[in-house]
Structure formats: C-alpha cells, structure tokens
Design an enzyme around this catalytic site. Sequence first.
Site, PDB file in Angstrom:
ATOM      1  N   LYS A  53      -7.930  -4.952 -19.026  1.00 37.81           N
ATOM      2  CA  LYS A  53      -7.626  -4.723 -20.447  1.00 37.81           C
ATOM      3  C   LYS A  53      -8.658  -3.767 -21.051  1.00 37.81           C
ATOM      4  O   LYS A  53      -8.311  -2.881 -21.827  1.00 37.81           O
ATOM      5  CB  LYS A  53      -7.599  -6.063 -21.199  1.00 37.81           C
ATOM      6  N   GLN A  97      -9.284 -14.852 -23.737  1.00 42.05           N
ATOM      7  CA  GLN A  97      -8.666 -14.911 -22.417  1.00 42.05           C
ATOM      8  C   GLN A  97      -8.438 -16.374 -22.012  1.00 42.05           C
ATOM      9  O   GLN A  97      -9.373 -17.170 -21.994  1.00 42.05           O
ATOM     10  CB  GLN A  97      -9.552 -14.188 -21.389  1.00 42.05           C
ATOM     11  N   ASP A 120      -2.826 -11.153 -29.248  1.00 44.51           N
ATOM     12  CA  ASP A 120      -1.935 -11.775 -28.272  1.00 44.51           C
ATOM     13  C   ASP A 120      -0.672 -12.345 -28.920  1.00 44.51           C
ATOM     14  O   ASP A 120       0.288 -12.678 -28.229  1.00 44.51           O
ATOM     15  CB  ASP A 120      -2.677 -12.916 -27.551  1.00 44.51           C
TER      16      ASP A 120
END
Length: 281
Positions: A53, A97, A120
């Site tokens: 990422k 994460q 997200d």
Amino acid sequence: MAEIIDGKALAAQVRSGVRERALCFEQNNGRKVGLAVVRVGDDPASDIYVRNKIKACEECDIRSVAVVLNGDATQTDVIAVVEKLNADNDIDGILVQLPLPKHIDERAVLAAISPKKDADGFHAVNAGKLFLGEDGGVVACTPRGIMELIKSTGVDICGKHAVVIGRSNIVGKPIAALLLAADATVTVCHSKTENLAQITRTADILVAAVGKKHLVTADMVKRGAVVIDVGMNRDDSGLHGDVDFDNVKEVASYITPVPGGVGPMTVAMLLMNTVDGACGE
Ligand code: NAP
C-alpha cells in the site's frame, strides 16, 4: 471461453487518474494528499500488505505515513494513535491494518477513526450510508473495486440476478448492497445456505468471497455468467481463488483471475478513497 477481466490493467488506469488528482491537490493546497497506515504487531502477511500500500501511494504522489506499534500495545494505545491522526490536518485517510492482535477489539478501533478519514470504508457511519443509499459515504475498497470490474465488462447489471457467496462486513454485505443499488436482484449465500450450487447456477453475476480454494466449480456456474473471484487462498503452490478458474472460464462470459483480478483493484480503490477524502468528495 470467458474473457479474462484484467484487474491489473484496470487498476493501473484508476491509479493514473488518482495520481493526476493527487498532483492537482498538491498544486492547489501546497501539500500532498496524506494516508496513514497503522499496523500493530509483526504479522508477516500484514507487513507485506502495508508495504504494498505504501509503494502504491508513492507511485500516485500520495504521502504515506506508517505507524507501527508493538504487538503488546493496548487498545487505548491504538485508539490514541488514531485520534492523533484524526486531528492531523495533513492526513486525509487512515487505515488500520487488520487483523489486530486478539486482545484488541477491532470494532472499537475502527469506530475511533473519523468517518471522513476512513479510507477503508469500514466505519459504521460509512457502512450505514451505503445501506441507506445516502451519498457522501466512503465505500469499502474491495466492493468498490468489484463494481468497477463488473462495469468494465459492459454487462448491464440492471435486472440481473447477482449471487454473492459470503456475508462478511468487508466484502459480502457491501457488495450485495452495491449490486442492489445498481438494480440487480441480489441473493446472498453463506456457510448455512442449503443447495448452494442450485442457487449459484441461476446467477448472471456471481461473486465468490469465501476464502475456500476452488469452492466454485464449473457445474455451479450458469453459461455466460460474469464471475468475480475475491478469494485469496495461499498454499505451497501459490495464491488461489475461490473459483476453479481453469474449468469455470470454459462456462463463464467474463472472469477475474487470481492473482491479477480483485486484489489490484482493492489497492487502487484505497488510493481513490484517500484522494476523494482529501478533495472532500
Ligand atoms: P470471511 O469474513 O471469512 O467471510 C467468509 C464468508 O464465506 C462467510 O460469510 C461464510 O459464511 C462464507 N462461507 C464459508 N464457507 C462457506 C461455504 N462452504 N459455502 C458458502 N459460504 C461459505 O472472509 P472475507 O473477509 O469476506 O474474505 C473472503 C475471501 O476474500 C478471503 O479469501 C479473503 O482473503 C479474500 N479477500 C480478498 C480481498 C482482495 O482484495 N482480493 C479483499 C478482502 C478479502 P458464514 O457467515 O456463515 O460464516
């Protein structure tokens, strides 16, 4: 034989558009778009995902900040980091994460992220907006990417029967909501579903988000269906999808490969969500 949907190529197109918008943002605001990635502990798979990422951010002129906490960090420690990033005006997107270590309640941490910075799209406010059909929410990256993959085929979603296998909060439920919003007739299947194959055989669009290697076999797929394989199942022989690609491609009209299908689009949509957040979209 099915046409392969090239997720890598589509993701490259998305990333190039993101880069243009990120450069434009920088010109107008005198700073780069910023994404913070919070990782707790030293799970090797998470480490790879985070590094990918960060690399993708660099390629798109997005500044990334990695915040790494020890595996024994408390929930309070993690939430304190999130709150600091919420207040940081140079940060437009925050990603925590997953999975987090077992002693930390993931929901509490995700709830602490400002919904506007929720790159997200997992925050309850954003999930709620999606389900209520309200504009302005952040859509979770994988489902957002899946919709782009389906649209890239040119197949009209309206009125089609879409079957989603899997009902997770991060894939199954949001992709079902997006397909419904696009006027598909949607059926969601899960581990308790009876006669799974009978249902999947009626799907014009089939999305498999299960996490079981080659669960979807050719006899479960209607001829001409669009098949989207979200599964990422790693074993000694490599990365495998939930769909038996080699045989299902003989039946489907369009199919995503694993790797090179949904995965690259998920990362591209993370960057898109971050730039959208920076631009207030
Ligand atoms: P998850 O939270 O484990 O959910 C799996 C779903 O599959 C559950 O709803 C489960 O039903 C259902 N299921 C399990 N066995 C089944 C069976 N035999 N028949 C029908 N349904 C069954 O997984 P997830 O987070 O949604 O992820 C799914 C897969 O996608 C994983 O392989 C993951 O690694 C992958 N993934 C890929 C990306 C990407 O970018 N490519 C992104 C996210 C996830 P119950 O609800 O009844 O348990």
